[in-house]
Structures are given as C-alpha cells and as structure tokens.
Design an enzyme around this catalytic site. Structure first.
Site, PDB file in Angstrom:
ATOM      1  N   ARG A 112      -2.882  22.006  84.189  1.00 15.86           N
ATOM      2  CA  ARG A 112      -3.288  23.415  84.215  1.00 15.86           C
ATOM      3  C   ARG A 112      -4.016  23.810  82.940  1.00 15.86           C
ATOM      4  O   ARG A 112      -4.836  24.714  82.936  1.00 15.86           O
ATOM      5  CB  ARG A 112      -2.057  24.301  84.462  1.00 15.86           C
ATOM      6  CG  ARG A 112      -0.995  24.191  83.415  1.00 15.86           C
ATOM      7  CD  ARG A 112       0.346  24.767  83.860  1.00 15.86           C
ATOM      8  NE  ARG A 112       0.971  24.006  84.948  1.00 15.86           N
ATOM      9  CZ  ARG A 112       2.087  24.357  85.556  1.00 15.86           C
ATOM     10  NH1 ARG A 112       2.721  25.464  85.204  1.00 15.86           N
ATOM     11  NH2 ARG A 112       2.584  23.613  86.518  1.00 15.86           N
TER      12      ARG A 112
ATOM     13  N   LYS B  52       7.663  11.520  80.854  1.00 15.46           N
ATOM     14  CA  LYS B  52       8.178  11.317  82.213  1.00 15.46           C
ATOM     15  C   LYS B  52       9.171  10.153  82.216  1.00 15.46           C
ATOM     16  O   LYS B  52       9.089   9.253  81.381  1.00 15.46           O
ATOM     17  CB  LYS B  52       7.019  10.996  83.173  1.00 15.46           C
ATOM     18  CG  LYS B  52       6.183  12.201  83.548  1.00 15.46           C
ATOM     19  CD  LYS B  52       5.151  11.840  84.608  1.00 15.46           C
ATOM     20  CE  LYS B  52       4.206  12.989  84.877  1.00 15.46           C
ATOM     21  NZ  LYS B  52       4.853  14.126  85.572  1.00 15.46           N
TER      22      LYS B  52
HETATM   23  N1  BES Z   1       0.711  15.200  87.295  1.00 20.17           N
HETATM   24  C1  BES Z   1       1.914  15.942  87.394  1.00 20.17           C
HETATM   25  C2  BES Z   1       2.233  16.359  88.843  1.00 20.17           C
HETATM   26  C3  BES Z   1       2.499  15.258  89.836  1.00 20.17           C
HETATM   27  C4  BES Z   1       3.789  14.935  90.203  1.00 20.17           C
HETATM   28  C5  BES Z   1       1.458  14.606  90.468  1.00 20.17           C
HETATM   29  C6  BES Z   1       4.022  13.963  91.143  1.00 20.17           C
HETATM   30  C7  BES Z   1       1.689  13.630  91.407  1.00 20.17           C
HETATM   31  C8  BES Z   1       2.972  13.314  91.758  1.00 20.17           C
HETATM   32  C9  BES Z   1       1.815  17.208  86.562  1.00 20.17           C
HETATM   33  O1  BES Z   1       1.039  17.106  85.421  1.00 20.17           O
HETATM   34  C10 BES Z   1       3.204  17.548  86.116  1.00 20.17           C
HETATM   35  O2  BES Z   1       3.804  16.747  85.486  1.00 20.17           O
HETATM   36  N2  BES Z   1       3.652  18.736  86.475  1.00 20.17           N
HETATM   37  C11 BES Z   1       4.953  19.177  86.114  1.00 20.17           C
HETATM   38  C12 BES Z   1       4.886  20.655  85.794  1.00 20.17           C
HETATM   39  C13 BES Z   1       6.151  21.220  85.191  1.00 20.17           C
HETATM   40  C14 BES Z   1       6.427  20.609  83.832  1.00 20.17           C
HETATM   41  C15 BES Z   1       5.995  22.721  85.067  1.00 20.17           C
HETATM   42  C16 BES Z   1       5.895  18.927  87.307  1.00 20.17           C
HETATM   43  O3  BES Z   1       5.459  19.039  88.451  1.00 20.17           O
HETATM   44  O4  BES Z   1       7.027  18.578  87.069  1.00 20.17           O
HETATM   45 ZN    ZN Z   2       2.138  16.285  83.768  1.00 17.26          ZN
END
Ligand code: BES
Ligand code: ZN
Ligand code: ZN
Length: 488
Positions: free
Chosen positions: A339, A265
């Site tokens: 997931r 991230k």
């Molecule tokens: N934990 C994150 C989602 C999240 C984003 C929670 C902002 C709280 C605030 C999750 O694991 C994630 O990173 N999801 C990705 C999925 C994508 C790579 C398909 C996302 O939402 O970008």
């Molecule tokens: Zn994530």
C-alpha cells in the site's frame, strides 16, 4: 501452435472428441459417420464404460491412431469453465501419450465463439505448466516436444486474438513463477523494454532511485531501503488514439519479494512471496496484449517495483514518512508495504496525468484469501459504473472478481496519533477493505478508481485445485484488464 479447420480430419496423432452425457445417451454419432467412427461409438456407448461426465476420460484406440473421449457433463450445466477444464485434461492426456499433433473435436459440432475461445484457453492456459527447473521423469523430454493443436472450428480473427491474449496471461505467469533473485527490478525493466520494442505508440518513463528521490516518492523508497536492488517506477505510455486524454491507467504492485521487512514473515507465509509482483506482471501481460490487438485507446501502464527486504538498512516500524501526496504515514507494520509503494504510484499517476480512470492490481492482503479464497479477485471501487465494467469483463473472460464495499463510515480507521495516516487499521477484521481504504486516500475522490486484490487469485499453491490452472502463477487480471480496456 494452434490451427483451425472447419471439419475434423482425424489425421493427427491424437484426436480428442468431447461428448456430453446427453449425446452419449442419445447415441447420435452421425457427425462421425464419415470417419467410420459412428458404429464404433454407438457400440461403445452401450457398454457404459464412458458416460460423458465432466472431465471423464476414455482412450478409444483405433488402429495406430489415439482417440480420446473426454466428457463434458450435462448439457444444461455446461459452462465455458468446464470446457477449459476438459480441454486441459485432453492436453495432458495426449501429452502423456507422446502425441505431437492433437485434434480437438466438439461432439455435435459446437462451434460458437464462447466454446472455441474456451477451447483455445484450455490449450494455452490449461496446458501451461512451469517446468523450467524440473527434469522430466523419463528419458525422453516431453516438454521439448513441439505440439500442434487443431481445433475444429472455422477460423476467425477473434480466435487469433484469444491466442495472443493467452500468451499475455502466460507471460505474466512466467514472470511470477521464476526466481525472485532473477526477476528483479532491472529484469522487469528489461522485460518491459522487450515487450514494447519498436512500437511507435509507446513512450517510456522510468524513475530510478534518483528520480524517485527528486520527486519525493519517499514511501516507495522506504520500502526498498533494505534491498540490494534498485527500486523502479516504470510508466509505459501507450498512445493508440489521437485524443489527448488517457482512457485508463493500470497500476500494478511489483514487490519482487516480500519478506515482510523487519516485521518478518514466518514459515508458511514467506515461501511464495515472489508472487508479490503479480500485479506488475499482470500489467506487463496486458500491455503485450494491447500492443498485439492494436487497441485504439490511450493507456498508461505502471509497474511500481521494489523489494521488501530485511537488514540494517531496512525501514523500521514506528518511522513516519511523507510520500508523493504530501501525507505523512506512520509505519506500524513493515509488512503492509504494498500500500505504501502503491500510494506513491497512484498519487503520481493521478496528479501528473489525470487519467479518466485508474485500476490497480495488487497482491495486497492475506485477508483477501480468507474472505474470497483463490478463485476470485477482490474488487473495491469508489465508482459504481467502473466496478460494473470490471464485473462485466470478468464475466466475459472467466477472470473472476467479487466486489467488497468501501463506505463513508470507514473514515478514521487508519488514523495515527503522530502522522496523517497509519499503514494499518485500528479496527479488527476486514483487512482487504482497510487496505483499499488506505489506497483511496491517495487518489482524488473525483477520479474513478478500482482496486483489485489478487492475493488469492494470482497463485495456485500446492494442494489447491484451481479449475484449469496448474500449480503456480495463474496470470490473474490479464484477461480481465485486456477485456476491460478493450471495452472502454
Ligand atoms: N504481500 C502481502 C499479502 C499477501 C498475502 C499476498 C498472502 C499473497 C498471499 C502483503 O504485503 C502483506 O503482507 N499484507 C499484510 C498486511 C497487514 C500487515 C496489515 C497481511 O495481509 O497480513
Ligand atoms: Zn507484506
Ligand atoms: Zn506484499
């Protein structure tokens, strides 16, 4: 501490009177006659310094006692949310005035359950602030003051239940707010053990690295591979009824930190990722409530705990991993880790325990924040009546949800050329729906299941004004699921 009394006493260090605009216009303050406030309020209402607008505040001094007037706005527009916000305002103002005891009085003697419970939550949830690591600005430590609140309402069991439920909400908030390096899998395990201590209706089942390996929860293991902390699947069996079946399983995503993994991230997205265990925190808060309320249900609480870290051991994009359900998954993006952990947890719970229904809570997708913002959790379900039960519980508790669709034409969106599934979608958009669709592949289609995406609702970021919540964790899902399991 909160107490109740049916008539105001005006004997606390601060008395707060909540008034609507109508009441201010009508100048009908008979309620306060005996406290010699009637004439003062009547004279004051003509001065137009205070009109009763929502959250308007006016300090009306009366000798050495602090009297605060707080507006509730227009009667017809008055919601329980507005009451929580007004009470939060009163709590903060009396706190800043160093009052150790505070009496909360509704003008017109409003004492219905909805109002009183909103007042309790205004104190307990609205008054919560995360200050563990912050020194108070002035020398006397305000946070150390023991506060006594008296709510003017006849005491009822339901009110004491509401206090306990708010404590469950704040437990979840503490777990989310504290450092990711403190709130690790072993810390979460210890917290669960403290919550269930000496409760005869509880049996614990804890899967560590060995058990996860032996049982084939390889997706969960893969996500945790780069971490110095061990993964945990914590199952808490609550036997409140003599029936054999489990009335509901509640499963929470417990990523103690989500760096994104090798799909790291970036700044702006990583700072609040200790919140990625908010699903598991909501499960623990709800568990505490169910024990406190002695619910006569059989429930299964599950925390799927891991850390998505980086390093040479971390799982890699392009890997194909077969999890508990026997389906292989191509890892397209290591940041879509929630997931994967949930896929194993859901399949494990569904297969081994066949609960009547499953609800999971997860900070699953940033897309949910785009779609719904911060005030609503996303709700997706394969069963309309289960969705309805959750929507009803949300309405009752102000722990809000908004439904997004799952529909047959989604079939194929997570297809992979080299595995049974891929952990990302091959279509643009609707990330919350595709995330839920992935989870759906790991549950028997006959099991009623609902997924709550709490990515936006679980945390209140800087500069975002969220009703009656302070900066930080909100405890999203705790009031909702407590009410939901209670209503089954
Ligand atoms: N934990 C994150 C989602 C999240 C984003 C929670 C902002 C709280 C605030 C999750 O694991 C994630 O990173 N999801 C990705 C999925 C994508 C790579 C398909 C996302 O939402 O970008
Ligand atoms: Zn994530
Ligand atoms: Zn995550």
């Amino acid at each position: 501490m909160i107490q109740f009394r049916s008539r105001p006493g005006f004997d606390a260090e601060a008395s707060v009177i909540f008034l609507t605009e109508e009441l201010m216009k009508a100048k009908n303050f008979k309620d306060f006659h005996w406290a010699s406030l009637e004439s003062e309020l009547t004279a004051f209402s003509s001065s137009k310094q205070f009109s009763g607008k929502g959250c308007e505040l006016f300090p009306l001094s009366s000798g050495r006692q602090i009297i605060l007037l707080v507006g509730l706005g227009k009667e017809a527009e008055l919601t329980s949310t507005a009451i929580r916000s007004a009470v939060r305002k009163a709590v903060i103002s009396s706190y800043l005035r160093h009052a150790k005891s505070v009496e909360l009085i509704m003008g017109q003697g409003r004492q219905d359950d909805e109002t009183v419970i909103a007042m309790i939550e205004g104190v307990m949830i609205g008054g919560y602030a995360w200050k563990k690591y912050k020194k108070p600005a002035n020398s006397d430590n305000l946070a150390a003051l023991e506060k006594h609140y008296t709510i003017v309402a006849s005491e009822k069991k339901a009110y004491h239940d509401a206090i306990r439920i708010s404590e469950g909400v704040n437990l979840a908030r503490d777990l989310v707010n504290d450092n990711a390096d403190l709130v690790t899998s072993t810390y979460i395990e210890k917290t669960v053990k403290t919550v269930v201590k000496e409760q005869p209706e509880i049996t614990l089942e804890i899967l560590g690295p060995k058990e996860l390996k032996a049982q084939g929860l390889n997706l969960h293991l893969a996500v945790n591979q780069g971490s110095a902390n061990e993964p945990r699947l914590i199952l808490i069996h609550y036997h409140g009824s003599k029936n054999k079946t489990i009335d509901a399983a509640i499963v929470g995503k417990g990523l103690t930190f989500d760096t994104g993994g090798l799909n790291l991230k970036t700044t702006g997205h990583i700072e609040t990722m200790r919140t990625d265990m908010a699903g598991a925190a909501a499960v623990i808060g709800t568990l505490q409530n169910v024990i406190a309320l002695k619910l006569k249900k059989n429930l299964l609480f599950v925390c799927a705990v891991a850390e998505n870290a980086i390093g040479s051991k971390a799982y890699k994009p392009g890997d194909v991993i077969t999890g508990y359900a026997g389906k292989s998954v191509e890892i397209d993006n290591t940041d879509a880790e929630g997931r994967l952990v949930l896929a194993d947890a859901l399949a494990y719970v569904d297969k081994n325990y066949k609960p009547k229904r499953i609800v999971d809570l997860a900070t699953l997708t940033g897309a949910c924040v785009v779609a719904l913002g911060y005030d609503y959790s996303g709700l997706l379900s394969n069963d309309p009546s289960l969705a309805k039960q959750l929507i009803d519980a949300a309405q009752k508790t102000d722990d809000r949800v908004w439904q997004l669709p799952l529909y047959p034409e989604l079939k194929g969106i997570m297809d992979s050329p080299i595995a049974d599934l891929r952990n990302t979608s091959n279509r643009k958009g609707a990330g919350t729906i595709t995330g839920a669709y992935f989870l759906q592949q790991f549950i028997d289609e006959k099991t009623p299941w609902a997924h709550l995406d709490i990515a936006g609702s679980a945390f209140c970021e800087k500069g975002i004004n969220r009703m009656y919540f302070d900066y930080g964790a909100t405890g999203a899902g705790v009031r909702l699921i407590t009410e939901f399991v209670r209503s089954l």
